[in-house]
Design a protein around this motif. Structure first.
Motif, mmCIF file in Angstrom:
data_model
loop_
_atom_site.group_PDB
_atom_site.id
_atom_site.type_symbol
_atom_site.label_atom_id
_atom_site.label_comp_id
_atom_site.label_asym_id
_atom_site.label_seq_id
_atom_site.Cartn_x
_atom_site.Cartn_y
_atom_site.Cartn_z
ATOM 1 N N UNK A 72 3.638 31.721 -8.175
ATOM 2 C CA UNK A 72 4.654 30.667 -8.309
ATOM 3 C C UNK A 72 5.645 30.791 -7.174
ATOM 4 N N UNK A 73 6.040 29.656 -6.613
ATOM 5 C CA UNK A 73 7.045 29.598 -5.555
ATOM 6 C C UNK A 73 8.047 28.518 -5.930
ATOM 7 N N UNK A 74 9.320 28.902 -6.102
ATOM 8 C CA UNK A 74 10.308 27.932 -6.570
ATOM 9 C C UNK A 74 10.519 26.784 -5.590
ATOM 10 N N UNK A 75 10.229 26.994 -4.325
ATOM 11 C CA UNK A 75 10.344 25.898 -3.377
ATOM 12 C C UNK A 75 9.297 24.816 -3.637
ATOM 13 N N UNK A 76 8.311 25.134 -4.487
ATOM 14 C CA UNK A 76 7.343 24.148 -4.994
ATOM 15 C C UNK A 76 7.294 24.322 -6.517
ATOM 16 N N UNK A 77 8.421 24.065 -7.144
ATOM 17 C CA UNK A 77 8.606 24.492 -8.532
ATOM 18 C C UNK A 77 7.738 23.753 -9.544
ATOM 19 N N UNK A 78 7.153 22.633 -9.168
ATOM 20 C CA UNK A 78 6.279 21.910 -10.084
ATOM 21 C C UNK A 78 4.803 22.242 -9.875
ATOM 22 N N UNK A 79 4.549 23.339 -9.156
ATOM 23 C CA UNK A 79 3.174 23.754 -8.889
ATOM 24 C C UNK A 79 2.949 25.206 -9.314
ATOM 25 N N UNK A 80 1.711 25.512 -9.634
ATOM 26 C CA UNK A 80 1.292 26.878 -9.912
ATOM 27 C C UNK A 80 -0.047 27.098 -9.220
ATOM 28 N N UNK A 81 -0.195 28.242 -8.562
ATOM 29 C CA UNK A 81 -1.463 28.615 -7.952
ATOM 30 C C UNK A 81 -2.232 29.514 -8.927
ATOM 31 N N UNK A 82 -3.493 29.175 -9.163
ATOM 32 C CA UNK A 82 -4.300 29.935 -10.117
ATOM 33 C C UNK A 82 -5.673 30.212 -9.508
ATOM 34 N N UNK A 83 -6.044 31.495 -9.483
ATOM 35 C CA UNK A 83 -7.340 31.912 -8.965
ATOM 36 C C UNK A 83 -8.144 32.490 -10.120
ATOM 37 N N UNK A 84 -9.308 31.903 -10.368
ATOM 38 C CA UNK A 84 -10.186 32.329 -11.457
ATOM 39 C C UNK A 84 -11.398 33.043 -10.855
ATOM 40 N N UNK A 85 -11.409 34.377 -10.911
ATOM 41 C CA UNK A 85 -12.491 35.158 -10.305
ATOM 42 C C UNK A 85 -13.778 35.096 -11.106
ATOM 43 N N UNK A 86 -13.743 34.475 -12.298
ATOM 44 C CA UNK A 86 -14.960 34.362 -13.092
ATOM 45 C C UNK A 86 -15.802 33.155 -12.679
ATOM 46 N N UNK A 87 -15.251 32.292 -11.842
ATOM 47 C CA UNK A 87 -16.012 31.137 -11.369
ATOM 48 C C UNK A 87 -17.102 31.588 -10.394
ATOM 49 N N UNK A 88 -18.168 30.818 -10.231
ATOM 50 C CA UNK A 88 -19.190 31.158 -9.221
ATOM 51 C C UNK A 88 -18.547 31.288 -7.845
#
Length: 405
Positions: free
Chosen positions: A299-315
């Motif tokens: 999370x970065x408050x300078x882009x407060x309406x966004x979240x970065x999510x990495x799912x390592x279970x994906x192919x």
């Protein structure tokens, strides 16, 4: 609480930056959310009669006073909202709790662990009589941060390995910036450490459900003398008064400008934290990243309406950080706001805070974070200062053993 009129009558102490933010929340919360109680902005308190009168008119308060004790004693006040510098938090909060008033107190809870302990004890004693209290860590009410917590709690990133948090500002880079109260230990308790470091301590513990147990800290003060503010009183000048071309009077900066520490958390994760008001070019750069065995969130408050999510279970062919736009009605707090894709701002976190507080009081529940939660953050701040002085790892005293709320 005025059950007859189904109201929650608020008296606020302080009307500057945080007072304005809290006022915005109290004005807005019933217009956005359907709540069991209606907030009435009964009175605001400040030391200067003309300025607090103007603030009451500007911010929407029905009355004003220059004596917080009068505010606490009033029968038509249910909640005391404390938005003053940290040196007055304990006295006001303890008196308000003893008078049977619910209390919302800005962070950090106090200037010292001893004061925070007294406040937590007073809150626990008042709790038995149905009096509620909460510390105002607003960043945990940013919807993307609340969504981070949900993803972590659901096991989406697996076992937490790393926590990284920074809070970067630059508003005192200029050495001629005056010696305001936030640069004085007697008023603020600490500098960047308590002012902004407390936020990332609370936010990371909230998101991960883990508490900091040991740490190794470093603090630094880059500018040790600053000009005294115009009209300042109660300060000892270190130079001439500035008349007839003389150098302006200065005073000692008695808090840290920057604080860094490494930490171990009770769930096995390791962490790093940085809080500074000397990151040139950074205005309000709060960033948190959590790395786990199955993924990561950032999370970065300078882009407060966004979240970065990495799912390592994906192919492997589909892996990469996904950008989640946190504006959907099923995201935390957002069901009452705008259509999907229409972002919200800093002030909304305070409206969410007011919503949670009102709902808890109406239900007879204890809102979070409690004064005991805030005491634990204060103990982390104290440990950083102790570690920086000793130059070694230290243990963090624990207020309790349950998971962060």
């Amino acid at each position: 609480m005025s059950a007859q009129h189904n109201e929650l009558r608020v008296g606020m102490v302080g009307y500057a930056f945080m007072g304005a933010a809290h006022s915005q929340a109290w004005r807005t919360v019933n217009r956005v959310y359907d709540l069991p109680l209606r907030v009435r902005m009964a009175a605001v308190c400040g030391r200067d009669e003309s300025q607090v009168a103007a603030a009451a008119d500007r911010l929407g308060w029905q009355s004003h006073t220059t004596d917080w004790r009068e505010l606490v004693a009033r029968d038509d006040i249910d909640v005391i909202d404390i938005c003053t510098p940290g040196d007055s938090h304990a006295e006001i909060a303890i008196a308000a709790l003893a008078a049977g008033k619910h209390v919302l107190c800005e962070k950090p809870l106090a200037n010292t662990v001893a004061e925070a302990q007294q406040m937590a004890e007073a809150a626990r004693a008042a709790q038995a009589d149905g009096v509620r209290s909460m510390c105002g860590f607003n960043y945990r009410r940013v919807p993307a941060v609340a969504l981070m917590r949900q993803l972590v709690a659901a096991g989406r990133i697996g076992t937490i390995r790393h926590v990284r948090a920074v809070y970067l500002q630059d508003w005192i880079v200029d050495p001629d910036f005056p010696l305001v109260w936030r640069l004085r230990k007697d008023k603020a308790g600490s500098g960047a450490l308590g002012d902004i470091g407390a936020h990332i301590i609370d936010a990371t513990q909230f998101v991960t459900g883990q508490r900091i147990t040991r740490l190794n800290g470093l603090t630094e003060t880059f500018v040790t003398e600053r000009p005294l503010p115009a009209g300042s009183s109660g300060l000892t000048a270190a130079a001439g008064g500035g008349a007839d071309g003389a150098a302006p009077a200065t005073g000692a900066v008695t808090v840290d400008d920057a604080a860094l520490f490494m930490a171990r958390l009770d769930g096995g994760a390791i962490a790093s934290y940085e809080a500074t008001r000397f990151a040139t070019g950074r205005k309000n750069g709060l960033r948190i990243e959590i790395n786990g065995s199955l993924g990561s969130v950032a999370f970065d408050f300078e882009r407060m309406n966004e979240l970065e999510f990495y799912d390592a279970t994906r192919p492997s062919a589909e892996q990469g950080f996904n950008r989640i736009i946190v504006t959907e009605p099923e995201h935390p707090y957002l069901s009452a706001w705008w259509p999907p894709g229409h972002g919200i701002g800093y002030e909304h976190s305070f409206t969410h805070q007011a919503r949670d507080f009102v709902e808890a009081v109406a239900a007879g529940d204890d809102p979070a974070p409690s004064f005991t939660d805030a005491l634990q953050v204060q103990q982390v701040l104290d440990a950083v200062e102790r570690s920086a002085g000793l130059g070694e790892w230290v243990a963090v005293e624990s207020a309790f053993s349950t998971a962060p709320s």
